[in-house]
Write a protein that holds these residues in place. Structure first.
Motif, mmCIF file in Angstrom:
data_model
loop_
_atom_site.group_PDB
_atom_site.id
_atom_site.type_symbol
_atom_site.label_atom_id
_atom_site.label_comp_id
_atom_site.label_asym_id
_atom_site.label_seq_id
_atom_site.Cartn_x
_atom_site.Cartn_y
_atom_site.Cartn_z
ATOM 1 N N THR A 13 0.789 -1.220 0.000
ATOM 2 C CA THR A 13 0.000 0.000 0.000
ATOM 3 C C THR A 13 0.831 1.284 0.000
ATOM 4 O OG1 THR A 13 -0.216 -0.372 2.354
ATOM 5 C CG2 THR A 13 -2.134 -0.850 1.018
ATOM 6 N N CYS A 14 2.012 1.246 0.608
ATOM 7 C CA CYS A 14 2.722 2.511 0.823
ATOM 8 C C CYS A 14 3.680 2.830 -0.325
ATOM 9 C CB CYS A 14 3.531 2.446 2.115
ATOM 10 S SG CYS A 14 2.495 2.138 3.531
ATOM 11 N N SER A 15 3.880 4.117 -0.535
ATOM 12 C CA SER A 15 4.868 4.491 -1.535
ATOM 13 C C SER A 15 6.120 5.048 -0.860
ATOM 14 C CB SER A 15 4.284 5.511 -2.517
ATOM 15 O OG SER A 15 3.741 6.588 -1.813
ATOM 16 N N ARG A 16 6.083 5.152 0.452
ATOM 17 C CA ARG A 16 7.262 5.637 1.190
ATOM 18 C C ARG A 16 7.193 5.022 2.578
ATOM 19 N NH1 ARG A 16 8.552 10.921 3.676
ATOM 20 N NH2 ARG A 16 6.399 11.500 3.373
ATOM 21 N N LEU A 17 8.303 4.537 3.066
ATOM 22 C CA LEU A 17 8.303 3.924 4.394
ATOM 23 C C LEU A 17 9.288 4.631 5.298
ATOM 24 C CD1 LEU A 17 8.226 0.053 3.850
ATOM 25 C CD2 LEU A 17 6.435 1.510 4.781
ATOM 26 N N ILE A 18 8.821 4.979 6.490
ATOM 27 C CA ILE A 18 9.708 5.573 7.468
ATOM 28 C C ILE A 18 10.036 4.483 8.482
ATOM 29 C CG2 ILE A 18 9.817 7.257 9.341
ATOM 30 C CD1 ILE A 18 7.720 8.714 7.238
ATOM 31 N N VAL A 19 11.310 4.191 8.616
ATOM 32 C CA VAL A 19 11.704 3.058 9.462
ATOM 33 C C VAL A 19 12.143 3.566 10.827
ATOM 34 C CG1 VAL A 19 13.174 1.029 9.630
ATOM 35 C CG2 VAL A 19 12.479 1.888 7.389
ATOM 36 N N GLN A 44 11.524 -6.198 1.361
ATOM 37 C CA GLN A 44 11.506 -6.774 2.696
ATOM 38 C C GLN A 44 12.926 -6.788 3.293
ATOM 39 O OE1 GLN A 44 8.535 -9.519 2.370
ATOM 40 N NE2 GLN A 44 8.341 -9.926 4.524
ATOM 41 N N ASP A 45 13.865 -7.175 2.441
ATOM 42 C CA ASP A 45 15.260 -7.270 2.880
ATOM 43 C C ASP A 45 15.775 -5.946 3.394
ATOM 44 O OD1 ASP A 45 15.861 -9.819 2.669
ATOM 45 O OD2 ASP A 45 17.313 -9.615 1.012
ATOM 46 N N ASN A 46 15.531 -4.914 2.579
ATOM 47 C CA ASN A 46 16.013 -3.585 2.935
ATOM 48 C C ASN A 46 15.430 -3.098 4.245
ATOM 49 O OD1 ASN A 46 17.863 -2.926 1.105
ATOM 50 N ND2 ASN A 46 16.502 -1.762 -0.262
ATOM 51 N N ILE A 47 14.140 -3.368 4.416
ATOM 52 C CA ILE A 47 13.489 -2.927 5.645
ATOM 53 C C ILE A 47 14.132 -3.603 6.842
ATOM 54 C CG2 ILE A 47 11.333 -2.897 6.932
ATOM 55 C CD1 ILE A 47 9.917 -2.812 4.189
ATOM 56 N N ILE A 106 15.984 -1.771 9.851
ATOM 57 C CA ILE A 106 15.555 -1.923 11.243
ATOM 58 C C ILE A 106 16.714 -2.434 12.089
ATOM 59 C CG2 ILE A 106 14.128 -3.317 12.787
ATOM 60 C CD1 ILE A 106 11.913 -3.177 10.694
ATOM 61 N N ALA A 107 17.458 -3.373 11.519
ATOM 62 C CA ALA A 107 18.573 -3.956 12.265
ATOM 63 C C ALA A 107 19.738 -2.996 12.390
ATOM 64 C CB ALA A 107 19.028 -5.240 11.576
ATOM 65 N N GLY A 108 19.719 -1.923 11.580
ATOM 66 C CA GLY A 108 20.755 -0.911 11.708
ATOM 67 C C GLY A 108 21.999 -1.229 10.915
ATOM 68 N N GLU A 109 21.870 -2.119 9.913
ATOM 69 C CA GLU A 109 23.026 -2.421 9.081
ATOM 70 C C GLU A 109 22.963 -1.564 7.823
ATOM 71 O OE1 GLU A 109 22.480 -6.518 8.317
ATOM 72 O OE2 GLU A 109 22.457 -6.991 10.450
ATOM 73 N N ALA A 110 24.115 -1.337 7.247
ATOM 74 C CA ALA A 110 24.137 -0.566 6.007
ATOM 75 C C ALA A 110 23.438 -1.359 4.925
ATOM 76 C CB ALA A 110 25.583 -0.286 5.611
ATOM 77 N N VAL A 111 22.700 -0.660 4.105
ATOM 78 C CA VAL A 111 21.977 -1.354 3.036
ATOM 79 C C VAL A 111 22.903 -1.554 1.855
ATOM 80 C CG1 VAL A 111 20.041 -1.212 1.468
ATOM 81 C CG2 VAL A 111 19.869 -0.297 3.792
#
Lengths: 356, 505
Positions: B470-476, B493-496, B500-505
């Motif tokens: 549904t979303c076009s922008r996600l604030i983590v 999903q991976d990026n999120i 969240i885990a605080g690792e570099a994407v």
């Protein structure tokens, strides 16, 4: 037919109305002339209505008015104000002290009532702030004025119990010359109409119930629970002053010790008999008012049956137990179930008869 | 194998005024089986469970329970009796006493009314907590724990009562993934010990992770009982909804993200903070945009949107609505500026239980209209009627108290309440929590439709898939701070997870 009975048993007013009906029937059987209304001439030479029905309606006025404020407080704060009678004594004392320092004329009378109102509203607001802002349990918060109220009333008139006499006072406490209906009944009716208008033309009813049922939702929908509770206490303050002043006018003196003594319990009882949950939420003002009349009708009936006044309270208690038990959801369910059973059996019989 | 059966319900029927909740439903549970009970809102899952546990009396039908190797008919009259027979339940909404300690909650209403040995009770509770890895102390007052922990205590309580049949009614809706995993291992453990588990959930993933069998209900009737391997996901959904579900796949395509433009945002906050959300944050949303706050439970996503609506006391920040600076200090201010907020906790902050569906629907609009201008009965009925039809709310009538509606229908009523106010910015915090797939899809569709009509929407969901759709922008968010913002192609999903885990994407 089934749905009608269901509807009736579900209605909040069913039990109180039924109780009132039973009381009336009981009295009519006992004494067919119980409710007859006579026209008598009183001491002032006015033709006035008299009879048990009139004394029930008249006697219940103060309790009925108080029960209106109590219902709003109960609904929004999920608790009761036990200081209403003590505050009525304060308002009555203020009323009398203003009257005694002036010659009693209509403007002075109104001014005295206004003073009584302001003082009662202020005291009621004191309760309201404790309950709404400091979130103290209503019974504890109002216990303060319950104990201190009559002492404050005592100071207002310097410890005396002064009398007031004037044709104007008798007109309010008794009859207005030319009108055969006791004035307290008229005041009660006017009061009820005003409150009905208030409920009809504002959202007081909806907001009060929302606050009483779910404060979280009230807050998130832009209703301030604090304000709604304070409004309930303000309205109750006006009710208190009115009830106090009527009672003062009726007896013609202020006695801070006995004015409306123990009335708070009758008021709370009226609210409960009216089918309102003392735990707050949904309410029906008319139920509470009917409750007040039931209590008074009961008292008058018992006196008419020559029950000694010391024993009246015990008899009252028995009747109240019956009413309260019958209006509990458990009893209502039972009635509905019994009705269904009877109805089913009848239907089965009919089917069998047809089959045969 | 007859004696494998722990519980058997035959031809169960139950109706409420105006609604047939169950109609000749059969249900069978075997030893050591995790059995999913699936269905849409109002399909009758909760009613079936409540009949089984004696909360509601059944109208007709029979219930058999395996006692000492043979099936005996039982007639349960109260949850207490059910518990004594070995049927324990953990309900969707936590039904413990918030102001008692965990130990007290675990042992309340069990066994005898005789004296309580507080010390043994505490010791025993501490042991259970440790065994199940629940991060709480036995002497802690329950309402000081997170909802997740409270839920686990409820499960621990049920588990500890030597039950033959354990019913879990939406136990995972407030747990994060780790906690869900913990619960699942616990369920598998119980299963190996021969306990029959009835599992009600709206998370399809979870059904396929732990369950052996699925029973599907629809509109109070039994659709069928299936082995999990015989029923692929798509078929399950179509069985639940009674139609083929192209809708779900149609939704997969979300609105493409618009590029950053100079367009004035509908809502813009700088340095916004509240009592509950002390880390000031910046946030803006454009007209017709759907964005989401994501993060683990307790990451501060709900607190942030509450700050936008001024649900908690605002402690700082500047707010611009359509470019104009405004003051939003309390919910009513937010409402006046066209913001609507569907709260996370429907029971605590959403519904007014004893009032009718009609009153619940008009509430927000009524407050906006003003204290001295109540709607007439006819106006209110017209509004209620319109939205009951529009959202397909299942209710006996508009005068029915909202508390007698199913969870999903209650949620639709709250949604109707805000739609009625015609908001320009709508905040939906977990609108699909505890709601069946069909309604979930309906709500997601509604969100996209509203966005097309120009309403800006902030959408929060524990299900990442739903957010991605549904979303076009996600604030983590993590630990009450915004740690990243993803849009367009970055939203996977991976990026999120990585953010969240605080690792570099």
């Amino acid at each position: 037919m089934g749905s009608l009975i269901k509807k009736f048993t579900r209605s909040q007013l069913a039990i109180p109305l039924f109780a009132l009906f039973l009381l009336v029937i009981f009295n009519l059987i006992r004494d067919p002339s119980f409710f007859s209304i006579d026209i008598a001439t009183n001491n002032d030479g006015n033709a006035v209505l008299s009879g048990n029905l009139i004394s029930i309606l008249n006697g219940a006025s103060a309790i009925a008015i108080l029960s209106i404020g109590m219902t709003l407080i109960t609904s929004s704060c999920k608790g009761q104000d036990i200081s209403v009678a003590a505050m009525a004594a304060i308002a009555g004392s203020v009323f009398v002290s203003v009257l005694r320092s002036n010659e009693i004329t209509i403007p002075v009378l109104l001014l005295a009532f206004l003073f009584g109102c302001v003082v009662a509203v202020l005291f009621s607001l004191f309760n309201g702030i404790l309950v709404a802002v400091f979130k103290i349990q209503p019974m504890i918060a109002t216990l303060i004025l319950f104990s201190a109220g009559r002492s404050i009333a005592y100071w207002i008139n310097g410890g005396a119990t002064p009398t007031i006499s004037s044709p104007l006072i008798t007109a309010i406490g008794g009859f207005i010359p030319g009108i055969p209906i006791p004035t307290p009944i008229i005041i009660m009716v006017v009061f009820l109409i005003l409150i009905s208008l208030l409920l009809r033309f504002t959202n007081l009813g909806l907001y009060t119930q929302v606050v009483g049922i779910n404060e979280g939702t009230a807050h998130l929908n832009g209703i301030s629970p604090v304000w709604i509770k304070l409004i309930a206490f303000i309205i109750s303050g006006v009710c208190v002053a009115t009830a106090g002043c009527i009672t003062v006018c009726r007896i013609g003196l202020i006695n801070h010790e006995t004015l409306l003594l123990d009335a708070e319990m009758d008021v709370i009882l009226s609210v409960a008999i009216g089918g309102n949950a003392l735990s707050g939420g949904k309410f029906n003002l008319y139920g509470s008012v009917i409750g007040a009349y039931i209590i008074q009708a009961l008292t008058v009936t018992l006196y008419a049956m020559k029950v000694p006044s010391a024993a009246v309270k015990a008899y009252k208690a028995i009747v109240i137990i019956v009413i309260v038990v019958f209006s509990s959801p458990v009893a209502k369910d039972f009635v509905v179930r019994m009705y269904k059973k009877l109805f089913k059996k009848q239907a089965e019989k009919e089917v069998q008869a047809k089959a045969a | 194998m007859q004696n494998d059966i722990v519980l058997s319900m035959r031809n169960i029927s139950k109706s409420f005024p105006g609604v047939r909740a169950l109609q000749n439903v059969d249900f069978t549970l075997r030893r050591g089986e995790i059995h999913a009970l699936m269905g849409e809102n109002g399909a009758g899952k909760s009613t079936l469970i409540k009949v089984l546990t004696g909360v509601y009396p059944k109208d007709s039908g029979q219930v058999f329970l395996n006692t000492d190797g043979s099936l005996r008919e039982i007639n349960v009259k109260s949850p207490y009796e059910a518990q004594n027979l070995g049927i324990s339940t953990v309900y969707q909404e936590i039904t413990l006493c918030p102001n008692l300690t965990i130990a007290e909650n675990m042992f309340i209403g069990r066994g005898s009314y005789q004296t309580v040995n507080w010390r043994t009770m505490k010791k025993r509770a501490a042991e259970i907590l440790e065994k199940l890895n629940i991060p709480a102390r036995a002497t802690q007052q329950l309402d000081t724990c997170s909802i997740a922990v409270q839920q686990m205590v409820a499960i621990a309580r049920a588990v500890d009562m030597d039950c033959k049949v354990l019913i879990l009614d939406e136990p995972t809706s407030s747990l994060d993934e780790q906690e869900v995993e913990k619960l699942f291992s616990l369920m598998r453990d119980l299963k190996s010990r021969g306990v029959g588990i009835i599992f009600i959930t709206h998370f399809l993933e979870q059904v396929y992770q732990v369950c052996d069998k699925i029973t599907v209900l629809r509109n109070g009737e039994l659709v069928g009982e299936y082995e999990i391997k015989d029923l692929p996901r798509v078929q399950l959904i179509s069985k639940m909804m009674g139609k083929d579900l192209e809708d779900v796949s149609a939704l997969q395509k979300r609105k493409p993200v618009g590029e950053e433009t100079d367009e004035i945002p509908v809502y813009e906050a700088t340095g916004l903070s509240s009592l509950e959300c002390s880390n000031a944050f910046d946030f803006k949303i454009r007209k017709g945009e759907v964005n989401g706050f994501t993060g683990l439970l307790g990451s501060g996503r709900s607190e942030s949107v509450r700050a936008i609506f001024a649900a908690d006391r605002i402690t700082g920040g500047k707010i611009k609505i359509n470019g104009k600076e405004v003051k939003i200090k309390k919910p009513k201010d937010a409402m006046k500026h066209g913001i609507g907020y569907l709260p996370e906790d429907r029971k605590r902050d959403g519904i007014v239980e004893d009032l009718s569906v009609r009153e619940n629907i008009i509430l927000a609009l009524q407050v906006m209209k003003g204290f001295f201008r109540p709607f007439s009965r006819a106006e209110a009925e017209a509004f209620a009627d319109e939205y009951i039809k529009l959202l397909g709310i299942k209710t006996a009538s508009m005068d029915t108290p909202i508390k007698s509606l199913s969870g999903g229908n209650q949620q639709k009523v709250i949604l109707a309440r805000w739609l009625l106010t015609n908001p320009q910015y709508l905040i939906l915090d977990e609108p699909t929590r505890g709601i069946d797939v069909g309604t979930k899809v309906e709500i997601q569709k509604l969100v996209l439709k509203l966005a097309e009509e120009g309403v800006s929407i902030t959408f929060i969901s524990s299900e990442i898939e739903e957010m991605l759709r549904t979303c076009s922008r996600l604030i983590v968010m993590r630990d009450r701070k915004i740690v990243g913002e993803l849009k367009g192609e970055e939203m996977t999903q991976d990026n999120i997870m990585h953010t969240i885990a605080g690792e570099a994407v």
